[in-house]
Design a protein around this motif. Structure first.
Motif, PDB file in Angstrom:
ATOM      1  N   LEU A  30       0.833  -1.205   0.000  1.00  0.00           N
ATOM      2  CA  LEU A  30       0.000   0.000   0.000  1.00  0.00           C
ATOM      3  C   LEU A  30       0.868   1.256   0.000  1.00  0.00           C
ATOM      4  O   LEU A  30       0.608   2.210  -0.746  1.00  0.00           O
ATOM      5  N   MET A  31       1.900   1.260   0.839  1.00  0.00           N
ATOM      6  CA  MET A  31       2.763   2.443   0.907  1.00  0.00           C
ATOM      7  C   MET A  31       3.585   2.609  -0.369  1.00  0.00           C
ATOM      8  O   MET A  31       3.798   3.737  -0.834  1.00  0.00           O
ATOM      9  N   ILE A  32       4.023   1.500  -0.954  1.00  0.00           N
ATOM     10  CA  ILE A  32       4.763   1.583  -2.212  1.00  0.00           C
ATOM     11  C   ILE A  32       3.876   2.154  -3.313  1.00  0.00           C
ATOM     12  O   ILE A  32       4.283   3.025  -4.085  1.00  0.00           O
ATOM     13  N   ARG A  33       2.644   1.684  -3.394  1.00  0.00           N
ATOM     14  CA  ARG A  33       1.713   2.182  -4.414  1.00  0.00           C
ATOM     15  C   ARG A  33       1.319   3.640  -4.156  1.00  0.00           C
ATOM     16  O   ARG A  33       0.937   4.353  -5.077  1.00  0.00           O
ATOM     17  N   ALA A 103      -1.366   4.713  -7.286  1.00  0.00           N
ATOM     18  CA  ALA A 103      -2.249   5.851  -7.015  1.00  0.00           C
ATOM     19  C   ALA A 103      -2.117   6.889  -8.122  1.00  0.00           C
ATOM     20  O   ALA A 103      -1.008   7.208  -8.551  1.00  0.00           O
ATOM     21  N   GLY A 104      -3.279   7.429  -8.561  1.00  0.00           N
ATOM     22  CA  GLY A 104      -3.262   8.362  -9.678  1.00  0.00           C
ATOM     23  C   GLY A 104      -3.329   9.826  -9.298  1.00  0.00           C
ATOM     24  O   GLY A 104      -3.142  10.695 -10.146  1.00  0.00           O
ATOM     25  N   ASN A 105      -3.602  10.117  -8.033  1.00  0.00           N
ATOM     26  CA  ASN A 105      -3.660  11.518  -7.607  1.00  0.00           C
ATOM     27  C   ASN A 105      -3.207  11.614  -6.161  1.00  0.00           C
ATOM     28  O   ASN A 105      -3.076  10.606  -5.465  1.00  0.00           O
ATOM     29  N   LEU A 106      -2.953  12.835  -5.712  1.00  0.00           N
ATOM     30  CA  LEU A 106      -2.367  13.042  -4.393  1.00  0.00           C
ATOM     31  C   LEU A 106      -3.268  12.527  -3.272  1.00  0.00           C
ATOM     32  O   LEU A 106      -2.784  11.943  -2.302  1.00  0.00           O
ATOM     33  N   ALA A 107      -4.576  12.722  -3.407  1.00  0.00           N
ATOM     34  CA  ALA A 107      -5.499  12.273  -2.361  1.00  0.00           C
ATOM     35  C   ALA A 107      -5.426  10.762  -2.195  1.00  0.00           C
ATOM     36  O   ALA A 107      -5.385  10.245  -1.070  1.00  0.00           O
ATOM     37  N   LEU A 108      -5.402  10.047  -3.322  1.00  0.00           N
ATOM     38  CA  LEU A 108      -5.320   8.586  -3.260  1.00  0.00           C
ATOM     39  C   LEU A 108      -3.951   8.145  -2.752  1.00  0.00           C
ATOM     40  O   LEU A 108      -3.846   7.168  -2.002  1.00  0.00           O
ATOM     41  N   CYS A 110      -2.089   9.711  -0.588  1.00  0.00           N
ATOM     42  CA  CYS A 110      -2.107   9.892   0.867  1.00  0.00           C
ATOM     43  C   CYS A 110      -2.948   8.820   1.547  1.00  0.00           C
ATOM     44  O   CYS A 110      -2.573   8.296   2.597  1.00  0.00           O
ATOM     45  N   ALA A 111      -4.086   8.487   0.932  1.00  0.00           N
ATOM     46  CA  ALA A 111      -4.970   7.479   1.513  1.00  0.00           C
ATOM     47  C   ALA A 111      -4.274   6.117   1.567  1.00  0.00           C
ATOM     48  O   ALA A 111      -4.344   5.414   2.588  1.00  0.00           O
ATOM     49  N   LEU A 112      -3.599   5.748   0.491  1.00  0.00           N
ATOM     50  CA  LEU A 112      -2.896   4.463   0.465  1.00  0.00           C
ATOM     51  C   LEU A 112      -1.769   4.441   1.493  1.00  0.00           C
ATOM     52  O   LEU A 112      -1.573   3.451   2.197  1.00  0.00           O
ATOM     53  N   PHE A 113      -1.041   5.554   1.573  1.00  0.00           N
ATOM     54  CA  PHE A 113       0.075   5.585   2.517  1.00  0.00           C
ATOM     55  C   PHE A 113      -0.414   5.482   3.962  1.00  0.00           C
ATOM     56  O   PHE A 113       0.132   4.702   4.752  1.00  0.00           O
ATOM     57  N   VAL A 114      -1.425   6.266   4.313  1.00  0.00           N
ATOM     58  CA  VAL A 114      -1.940   6.252   5.686  1.00  0.00           C
ATOM     59  C   VAL A 114      -2.506   4.872   6.029  1.00  0.00           C
ATOM     60  O   VAL A 114      -2.271   4.347   7.117  1.00  0.00           O
ATOM     61  N   ALA A 115      -3.255   4.283   5.085  1.00  0.00           N
ATOM     62  CA  ALA A 115      -3.798   2.941   5.312  1.00  0.00           C
ATOM     63  C   ALA A 115      -2.669   1.937   5.527  1.00  0.00           C
ATOM     64  O   ALA A 115      -2.734   1.080   6.416  1.00  0.00           O
ATOM     65  N   GLY A 116      -1.619   2.054   4.705  1.00  0.00           N
ATOM     66  CA  GLY A 116      -0.488   1.143   4.840  1.00  0.00           C
ATOM     67  C   GLY A 116       0.244   1.309   6.158  1.00  0.00           C
ATOM     68  O   GLY A 116       0.612   0.330   6.809  1.00  0.00           O
ATOM     69  N   LEU A 117       0.430   2.550   6.577  1.00  0.00           N
ATOM     70  CA  LEU A 117       1.140   2.818   7.823  1.00  0.00           C
ATOM     71  C   LEU A 117       0.363   2.265   9.022  1.00  0.00           C
ATOM     72  O   LEU A 117       0.937   1.623   9.915  1.00  0.00           O
ATOM     73  N   CYS A 118      -0.936   2.514   9.049  1.00  0.00           N
ATOM     74  CA  CYS A 118      -1.764   2.014  10.161  1.00  0.00           C
ATOM     75  C   CYS A 118      -1.809   0.492  10.165  1.00  0.00           C
ATOM     76  O   CYS A 118      -1.719  -0.151  11.228  1.00  0.00           O
ATOM     77  N   VAL A 173      12.210   5.349  -3.886  1.00  0.00           N
ATOM     78  CA  VAL A 173      11.487   6.610  -3.678  1.00  0.00           C
ATOM     79  C   VAL A 173      11.617   7.069  -2.223  1.00  0.00           C
ATOM     80  O   VAL A 173      11.170   6.380  -1.303  1.00  0.00           O
ATOM     81  N   VAL A 174      12.252   8.211  -2.035  1.00  0.00           N
ATOM     82  CA  VAL A 174      12.356   8.847  -0.727  1.00  0.00           C
ATOM     83  C   VAL A 174      11.547  10.134  -0.784  1.00  0.00           C
ATOM     84  O   VAL A 174      11.707  10.929  -1.709  1.00  0.00           O
ATOM     85  N   GLY A 175      10.665  10.318   0.173  1.00  0.00           N
ATOM     86  CA  GLY A 175       9.838  11.513   0.155  1.00  0.00           C
ATOM     87  C   GLY A 175       9.227  11.794   1.501  1.00  0.00           C
ATOM     88  O   GLY A 175       9.722  11.318   2.541  1.00  0.00           O
ATOM     89  N   ALA A 176       8.127  12.540   1.471  1.00  0.00           N
ATOM     90  CA  ALA A 176       7.458  12.895   2.716  1.00  0.00           C
ATOM     91  C   ALA A 176       7.006  11.655   3.469  1.00  0.00           C
ATOM     92  O   ALA A 176       6.978  11.635   4.701  1.00  0.00           O
ATOM     93  N   GLY A 177       6.655  10.601   2.732  1.00  0.00           N
ATOM     94  CA  GLY A 177       6.225   9.365   3.373  1.00  0.00           C
ATOM     95  C   GLY A 177       7.318   8.724   4.205  1.00  0.00           C
ATOM     96  O   GLY A 177       7.037   8.105   5.233  1.00  0.00           O
ATOM     97  N   THR A 178       8.561   8.873   3.784  1.00  0.00           N
ATOM     98  CA  THR A 178       9.677   8.312   4.548  1.00  0.00           C
ATOM     99  C   THR A 178       9.784   8.985   5.912  1.00  0.00           C
ATOM    100  O   THR A 178       9.950   8.322   6.936  1.00  0.00           O
TER     101      THR A 178
END
Length: 224
Positions: A30-33, A103-108, A110-118, A173-178
């Protein structure tokens, strides 16, 4: 109240282990996507995958195998859960990557990353609650802490800085998610450990093996 770590029911512990590792692999995918950046070790695996053409999951397994070889001079002893972690997380991550679209847009994203992190925090508490041994990377950290006599935060920071730089140079990929991962995974894992009633201080060999492993990231608020 009954605690996850203190159960002696082996089938239940094995079920928790496999379920935790499955969710952990899906969380990584999820976080990778989400493509916002992931944990340092996942950045490393992603960079290795892009460099070699080997799938992300297989690269994760290979990296786990190399890390386990580093346990030998450190005289670390793996548990069944350690081996299962090394093999299954990569397979489950590849499974998730095959199912989950980019994910095709920023909202998605963020949603995938947050879901993956939790999900990853929950999965961590679940498989640690099985009490069958720490993961390969956590065992490397605890072994180096014991051998070098350096603080946990220093050893973990050096390891993760090294792998994230190498992974970035190879195309990971290193970014805000990291950064979000480093700041968020510790508190979230602590919350799920409490929710699942996992006793990190249970008096058993396997419990003590994971005690330092989990306590250290929660103190430093930056884990993998």
């Amino acid at each position: 109240m009954h605690r996850f770590m203190t159960t002696h029911n082996l089938p239940v512990r094995l079920l928790r282990l496999v379920a935790g590792l499955f969710l952990y692999g899906i969380a990584i995918s999820l976080m990778i996507r989400g493509n916002l950046g992931a944990s340092p070790w996942d950045v490393f695996a992603q960079g290795t995958s892009r460099t070699t053409g080997i799938s992300f999951g297989v690269c994760t397994i290979i990296i786990s195998g190399v890390v386990l070889l580093l346990w030998i001079p450190l005289k670390q002893m793996p548990g069944f859960g350690t081996i299962a972690n090394a093999v299954l997380v990569g397979l489950f991550a590849d499974f998730g990557l095959d199912l989950i679209p980019q994910a095709g847009n920023l909202a998605l994203q963020c949603a995938l990353f947050v879901a993956g992190l939790c999900m990853l925090a929950f999965a961590t508490a679940l498989y640690i609650g099985a009490g069958l041994g720490p993961g390969p990377r956590d065992g490397l950290m605890t072994g180096l802490v014991r051998v070098t006599k350096r603080p946990v935060w220093m050893v973990r920071s050096c390891i993760e800085l090294t792998v994230v730089v190498i992974g970035f140079l190879m195309g990971g990929v290193v970014g805000a998610g990291t950064a979000a991962f480093a700041l968020g995974v510790g508190p979230l894992t602590q919350l799920t450990l409490k929710w699942l009633q996992v006793d990190l201080h249970a008096k058993s060999p396997k419990a003590s093996a994971v005690d330092v492993t989990v306590a250290a990231p929660l103190r430093t608020a930056g884990t993998d």
